[in-house]
Write a protein that holds these residues in place. Structure first.
Motif, mmCIF file in Angstrom:
data_model
loop_
_atom_site.group_PDB
_atom_site.id
_atom_site.type_symbol
_atom_site.label_atom_id
_atom_site.label_comp_id
_atom_site.label_asym_id
_atom_site.label_seq_id
_atom_site.Cartn_x
_atom_site.Cartn_y
_atom_site.Cartn_z
ATOM 1 N N ALA A 1 0.800 -1.221 0.111
ATOM 2 C CA ALA A 1 -0.070 -0.005 -0.023
ATOM 3 C C ALA A 1 0.809 1.390 0.083
ATOM 4 O O ALA A 1 0.640 2.257 -0.800
ATOM 5 C CB ALA A 1 -0.886 0.074 1.237
ATOM 6 N N LYS B 1 2.275 1.477 -3.454
ATOM 7 C CA LYS B 1 1.396 2.094 -4.520
ATOM 8 C C LYS B 1 0.983 3.626 -4.205
ATOM 9 O O LYS B 1 0.932 4.292 -5.298
ATOM 10 C CB LYS B 1 0.089 1.046 -4.279
ATOM 11 C CG LYS B 1 -0.969 1.417 -5.138
ATOM 12 C CD LYS B 1 -2.174 0.602 -4.890
ATOM 13 C CE LYS B 1 -3.496 1.140 -5.881
ATOM 14 N NZ LYS B 1 -4.690 0.573 -5.607
ATOM 15 N N ALA B 2 0.866 3.997 -3.241
ATOM 16 C CA ALA B 2 0.735 5.468 -2.663
ATOM 17 C C ALA B 2 1.868 6.263 -3.517
ATOM 18 O O ALA B 2 1.484 7.348 -4.018
ATOM 19 C CB ALA B 2 0.534 5.575 -1.346
ATOM 20 N N ARG B 3 3.108 5.918 -2.943
ATOM 21 C CA ARG B 3 4.199 6.521 -3.716
ATOM 22 C C ARG B 3 4.096 6.733 -5.445
ATOM 23 O O ARG B 3 4.330 7.508 -5.811
ATOM 24 C CB ARG B 3 5.354 5.990 -3.286
ATOM 25 C CG ARG B 3 6.746 6.899 -3.601
ATOM 26 C CD ARG B 3 7.819 6.041 -3.492
ATOM 27 N NE ARG B 3 7.993 5.212 -4.806
ATOM 28 C CZ ARG B 3 8.917 4.058 -4.832
ATOM 29 N NH1 ARG B 3 9.664 3.673 -3.632
ATOM 30 N NH2 ARG B 3 8.908 3.495 -5.690
ATOM 31 N N ARG B 4 3.646 5.348 -5.967
ATOM 32 C CA ARG B 4 3.558 5.454 -7.320
ATOM 33 C C ARG B 4 2.615 6.288 -7.761
ATOM 34 O O ARG B 4 2.826 7.030 -8.993
ATOM 35 C CB ARG B 4 3.527 4.017 -7.957
ATOM 36 C CG ARG B 4 4.610 3.285 -8.229
ATOM 37 C CD ARG B 4 4.081 1.941 -9.140
ATOM 38 N NE ARG B 4 2.913 1.272 -8.649
ATOM 39 C CZ ARG B 4 3.083 0.235 -7.642
ATOM 40 N NH1 ARG B 4 3.867 0.107 -7.087
ATOM 41 N NH2 ARG B 4 1.624 0.003 -7.460
ATOM 42 N N GLU B 5 1.401 6.280 -7.143
ATOM 43 C CA GLU B 5 0.180 7.144 -7.806
ATOM 44 C C GLU B 5 0.030 8.344 -7.060
ATOM 45 O O GLU B 5 -0.756 9.097 -7.320
ATOM 46 C CB GLU B 5 -0.795 6.379 -7.348
ATOM 47 C CG GLU B 5 -1.223 4.860 -7.906
ATOM 48 C CD GLU B 5 -2.143 4.011 -7.674
ATOM 49 O OE1 GLU B 5 -3.164 4.583 -6.879
ATOM 50 O OE2 GLU B 5 -2.321 2.864 -8.192
ATOM 51 N N GLN B 6 1.286 8.688 -6.341
ATOM 52 C CA GLN B 6 1.417 9.999 -5.583
ATOM 53 C C GLN B 6 -0.004 10.318 -4.757
ATOM 54 O O GLN B 6 -0.634 11.115 -4.901
ATOM 55 C CB GLN B 6 1.338 11.138 -6.811
ATOM 56 C CG GLN B 6 2.770 11.185 -7.329
ATOM 57 C CD GLN B 6 3.950 11.149 -6.331
ATOM 58 O OE1 GLN B 6 4.150 12.035 -5.622
ATOM 59 N NE2 GLN B 6 4.869 10.170 -6.156
ATOM 60 N N SER B 7 -0.660 9.297 -4.201
ATOM 61 C CA SER B 7 -1.888 9.266 -3.231
ATOM 62 C C SER B 7 -1.490 10.000 -2.037
ATOM 63 O O SER B 7 -0.366 9.944 -1.622
ATOM 64 C CB SER B 7 -2.367 7.995 -3.165
ATOM 65 O OG SER B 7 -2.470 7.234 -4.323
ATOM 66 N N PRO B 8 -2.619 10.460 -1.317
ATOM 67 C CA PRO B 8 -2.331 11.324 -0.074
ATOM 68 C C PRO B 8 -1.877 10.082 0.809
ATOM 69 O O PRO B 8 -2.138 8.901 0.778
ATOM 70 C CB PRO B 8 -3.604 11.752 0.516
ATOM 71 C CG PRO B 8 -4.365 11.541 -0.993
ATOM 72 C CD PRO B 8 -3.791 10.540 -1.821
ATOM 73 N N LEU B 9 -1.185 10.658 2.057
ATOM 74 C CA LEU B 9 -0.590 9.676 2.888
ATOM 75 C C LEU B 9 -1.385 9.596 4.103
ATOM 76 O O LEU B 9 -1.248 8.493 4.928
ATOM 77 C CB LEU B 9 0.956 10.339 3.419
ATOM 78 C CG LEU B 9 1.917 10.207 2.742
ATOM 79 C CD1 LEU B 9 3.233 10.889 3.465
ATOM 80 C CD2 LEU B 9 2.394 8.684 2.289
ATOM 81 N N ASP B 10 -2.500 10.278 4.238
ATOM 82 C CA ASP B 10 -3.233 10.294 5.435
ATOM 83 C C ASP B 10 -4.154 8.842 5.738
ATOM 84 O O ASP B 10 -3.809 8.400 6.693
ATOM 85 C CB ASP B 10 -4.552 11.433 5.348
ATOM 86 C CG ASP B 10 -4.135 12.949 5.365
ATOM 87 O OD1 ASP B 10 -2.739 12.980 5.805
ATOM 88 O OD2 ASP B 10 -4.802 13.782 5.055
ATOM 89 N N PRO B 11 -4.515 8.137 4.696
ATOM 90 C CA PRO B 11 -5.082 6.693 5.007
ATOM 91 C C PRO B 11 -4.099 6.088 5.493
ATOM 92 O O PRO B 11 -4.170 5.206 6.477
ATOM 93 C CB PRO B 11 -5.519 6.529 3.710
ATOM 94 C CG PRO B 11 -5.880 7.568 2.980
ATOM 95 C CD PRO B 11 -4.901 8.474 3.209
#
Length: 136
Positions: free
Chosen positions: A23, A26-36
């Motif tokens: 997870a 994936k967040a790093r690859r997709e530049q997703s927020p870290l909050d979750p």
């Protein structure tokens, strides 16, 4: 007995590491927020409190009494009803009322953000405690 339980807890928690690592990647690859991810890490870190509480109960001396005490948070009705209850550690262990132990369907709060705890006490055991804890 405690060493065996601790080993089981550690092995169970280690099963979650690969999914959490995936997870994060994936967040790093997709530049997703870290909050979750941070919220997930916070809940996971709270497992320390659960393990600590289990250790206190399981390793308590024979006849040791423990009192349910509020933490610094809003309280569910279950925790409100248990606040101040004094029972033997063995009774708390046998009951399903374990503070800070998620997921715990018997606690209205589920134990996820519970900040209540069991502390050692010399107070008198609560009358009808077996009935209160559902041990009859």
């Amino acid at each position: 007995e405690w060493a065996s339980m601790l080993s089981e807890i550690i092995m169970t928690e280690q099963n979650y590491v690969p999914d959490f690592a995936l997870a994060i990647e994936k967040a790093r690859r997709e530049q997703s927020p870290l909050d979750p991810l941070l919220a997930r890490a916070s809940l996971w870190a709270n497992r320390y409190n659960d393990v600590f509480n289990q250790a206190k109960i399981i390793t308590a001396a024979i006849g040791q009494k423990m009192e349910w005490i509020y933490g610094d948070t809003d309280h569910c009705e279950t925790c409100q009803g248990l606040n101040g209850i004094v029972a033997f550690a063995t009774e708390w262990s046998a009951s399903s009322y374990h503070p800070q132990q998620p997921p715990n369907p018997i606690l209205e709060c589920g134990g996820w953000k519970c900040q209540c705890k069991l502390i050692e006490t010399n107070k008198l055991r609560t009358a009808n405690v077996k009935s209160i804890l559902g041990l009859e």
